[in-house]
Scaffold this motif. Sequence first.
Motif, PDB file in Angstrom:
ATOM      1  N   HIS A   1       1.295  -3.917  -6.021  1.00 20.96           N
ATOM      2  CA  HIS A   1       1.823  -4.405  -4.743  1.00 20.96           C
ATOM      3  C   HIS A   1       0.700  -4.879  -3.817  1.00 20.96           C
ATOM      4  O   HIS A   1       0.840  -5.891  -3.136  1.00 20.96           O
ATOM      5  N   ARG A   2      -0.401  -4.161  -3.805  1.00 22.90           N
ATOM      6  CA  ARG A   2      -1.536  -4.505  -2.927  1.00 22.90           C
ATOM      7  C   ARG A   2      -2.497  -5.509  -3.559  1.00 22.90           C
ATOM      8  O   ARG A   2      -3.460  -5.917  -2.913  1.00 22.90           O
TER       9      ARG A   2
ATOM     10  N   LEU B   1       6.262  -7.173 -13.089  1.00 18.50           N
ATOM     11  CA  LEU B   1       5.936  -7.413 -11.683  1.00 18.50           C
ATOM     12  C   LEU B   1       4.462  -7.790 -11.545  1.00 18.50           C
ATOM     13  O   LEU B   1       4.116  -8.727 -10.838  1.00 18.50           O
ATOM     14  N   GLU B   2       3.601  -7.086 -12.257  1.00 18.74           N
ATOM     15  CA  GLU B   2       2.159  -7.400 -12.221  1.00 18.74           C
ATOM     16  C   GLU B   2       1.884  -8.810 -12.739  1.00 18.74           C
ATOM     17  O   GLU B   2       1.045  -9.528 -12.193  1.00 18.74           O
TER      18      GLU B   2
ATOM     19  N   MET C   1       3.750   5.318 -10.253  1.00 17.96           N
ATOM     20  CA  MET C   1       3.864   5.042  -8.819  1.00 17.96           C
ATOM     21  C   MET C   1       2.530   4.540  -8.268  1.00 17.96           C
ATOM     22  O   MET C   1       2.497   3.571  -7.488  1.00 17.96           O
ATOM     23  N   ASN C   2       1.435   5.183  -8.659  1.00 20.67           N
ATOM     24  CA  ASN C   2       0.117   4.736  -8.211  1.00 20.67           C
ATOM     25  C   ASN C   2      -0.139   3.293  -8.629  1.00 20.67           C
ATOM     26  O   ASN C   2      -0.603   2.469  -7.836  1.00 20.67           O
ATOM     27  N   TYR C   3       0.174   2.992  -9.884  1.00 26.59           N
ATOM     28  CA  TYR C   3      -0.068   1.649 -10.399  1.00 26.59           C
ATOM     29  C   TYR C   3       0.823   0.619  -9.715  1.00 26.59           C
ATOM     30  O   TYR C   3       0.370  -0.494  -9.402  1.00 26.59           O
ATOM     31  N   LEU C   4       2.069   0.994  -9.465  1.00 24.22           N
ATOM     32  CA  LEU C   4       2.975   0.095  -8.752  1.00 24.22           C
ATOM     33  C   LEU C   4       2.387  -0.275  -7.394  1.00 24.22           C
ATOM     34  O   LEU C   4       2.431  -1.435  -6.984  1.00 24.22           O
TER      35      LEU C   4
ATOM     36  N   MET D   1      -9.034  -0.177   0.936  1.00 23.87           N
ATOM     37  CA  MET D   1      -8.025   0.853   1.005  1.00 23.87           C
ATOM     38  C   MET D   1      -7.967   1.542  -0.349  1.00 23.87           C
ATOM     39  O   MET D   1      -7.895   0.913  -1.378  1.00 23.87           O
ATOM     40  N   GLY D   2      -8.004   2.854  -0.354  1.00 24.22           N
ATOM     41  CA  GLY D   2      -7.993   3.623  -1.594  1.00 24.22           C
ATOM     42  C   GLY D   2      -6.613   3.697  -2.206  1.00 24.22           C
ATOM     43  O   GLY D   2      -5.606   3.442  -1.567  1.00 24.22           O
ATOM     44  N   ARG D   3      -6.611   4.052  -3.425  1.00 25.13           N
ATOM     45  CA  ARG D   3      -5.367   4.172  -4.177  1.00 25.13           C
ATOM     46  C   ARG D   3      -4.650   5.456  -3.785  1.00 25.13           C
ATOM     47  O   ARG D   3      -5.261   6.500  -3.671  1.00 25.13           O
ATOM     48  N   PRO D   4      -3.334   5.408  -3.570  1.00 26.12           N
ATOM     49  CA  PRO D   4      -2.610   6.633  -3.273  1.00 26.12           C
ATOM     50  C   PRO D   4      -2.679   7.563  -4.479  1.00 26.12           C
ATOM     51  O   PRO D   4      -2.651   7.132  -5.615  1.00 26.12           O
TER      52      PRO D   4
END
Length: 152
Positions: free
Chosen positions: A47-48, A102-103, A40-43, A1-4
């Motif tokens: 998460h994934r 979080l990471e 946001m992308n990194y978050l 799955m690609g990064r948003p």
Amino acid sequence: MGRPSLDLGDESGAGGRAPAGRGQPAGRQAGYRRYRVELMNYLWLVHRGEVAPQGRADLEDARHAMHAAFSEAQMMASDPVLAELDAMTITLSQAYSRTMRLEEGNPRPGQSFEEMHATLTGVEDQWQAMRGAMRADLGVGPASDGPPAVGP
């Protein structure tokens, strides 16, 4: 799955000229916007479980660009603009720290993915205030957004 990803287009502000002593407000706003988008992308990558060196590099590049824009603003922006930029800098810096925790698997209470996502998507009022201060500083704020006044 690609990064948003969100396409920011060319928002460097290089085409426009700000009044003397005010720097490049469009470039400043673009730097903050890019940093927020990369956060946001990194978050989402965190998460994934898909964090890769390129994702981290993209975030750090955007972070450094935002800090450069803020440094310029500290020397050139009016006090009302600087106050809004300072508030947004604090919000984004806190979001960065919380995302890193979080990471690392060490989030504090209230710092889940969902809460972090809500923070980053919920800065719209703060964003509007920042943009409004910049526009007012340039003389194109709410008072001049309407039709021109008609004389007698």
